[in-house]
Design a protein around this motif. Structure first.
Motif, short mmCIF file in Angstrom:
data_model
loop_
_atom_site.label_atom_id
_atom_site.label_comp_id
_atom_site.label_asym_id
_atom_site.label_seq_id
_atom_site.Cartn_x
_atom_site.Cartn_y
_atom_site.Cartn_z
N LEU A 182 51.69 -7.33 36.38
CA LEU A 182 52.56 -6.99 37.65
C LEU A 182 51.99 -7.71 38.66
CD1 LEU A 182 55.10 -5.81 38.79
CD2 LEU A 182 53.78 -4.01 39.44
N PHE A 213 49.01 -3.14 32.97
CA PHE A 213 50.29 -3.16 33.66
C PHE A 213 50.05 -3.71 35.11
CE2 PHE A 213 53.04 -1.05 36.93
CZ PHE A 213 54.54 -1.45 36.33
N VAL A 261 60.64 -4.30 35.58
CA VAL A 261 59.73 -3.16 35.87
C VAL A 261 60.29 -1.69 35.62
CG1 VAL A 261 58.04 -2.04 37.34
CG2 VAL A 261 57.92 -4.60 37.06
#
Length: 96
Positions: A25, A21, A53
């Motif tokens: 991101l 993640f 998100v």
């Protein structure tokens, strides 16, 4: 009696999910930051990324909550069945 063994995630899986993640991101943030477009387009993409998100977190929470409700319902049904079986006497004759 059937016992339900709760599934536990391993530490390695949790670390892998967190790292994955974070990397995805971070890559998106860097990509939006260095995109050769105007500030308005960059801001629009940043807000879109933030929306994706937060909706992903919300979806994962809904899935987790539904799974927990299913487990609780299953445990309640199992407890009722166990009680009925414990109280049942196959040799009992009604009316005598």
């Amino acid at each position: 009696m059937t016992k339900v063994i709760p599934q536990q995630t391993t530490t390695a899986f949790a670390v892998q999910a967190a790292v994955s993640f974070s990397l995805s991101l971070g890559a998106m943030v860097v990509g939006v930051a260095y995109l050769p477009v105007g500030a308005w387009v960059r801001a629009f993409l940043a807000v879109g990324l933030l929306y994706v998100v937060t909706s992903a977190f919300t979806l994962s929470k809904v899935v987790r909550d539904r799974q927990e409700v299913g487990q609780v319902t299953s445990r309640v049904d199992q407890a009722r069945l166990d009680k009925l079986l414990a109280e049942h006497d196959p040799f009992k004759v009604d009316g005598i």
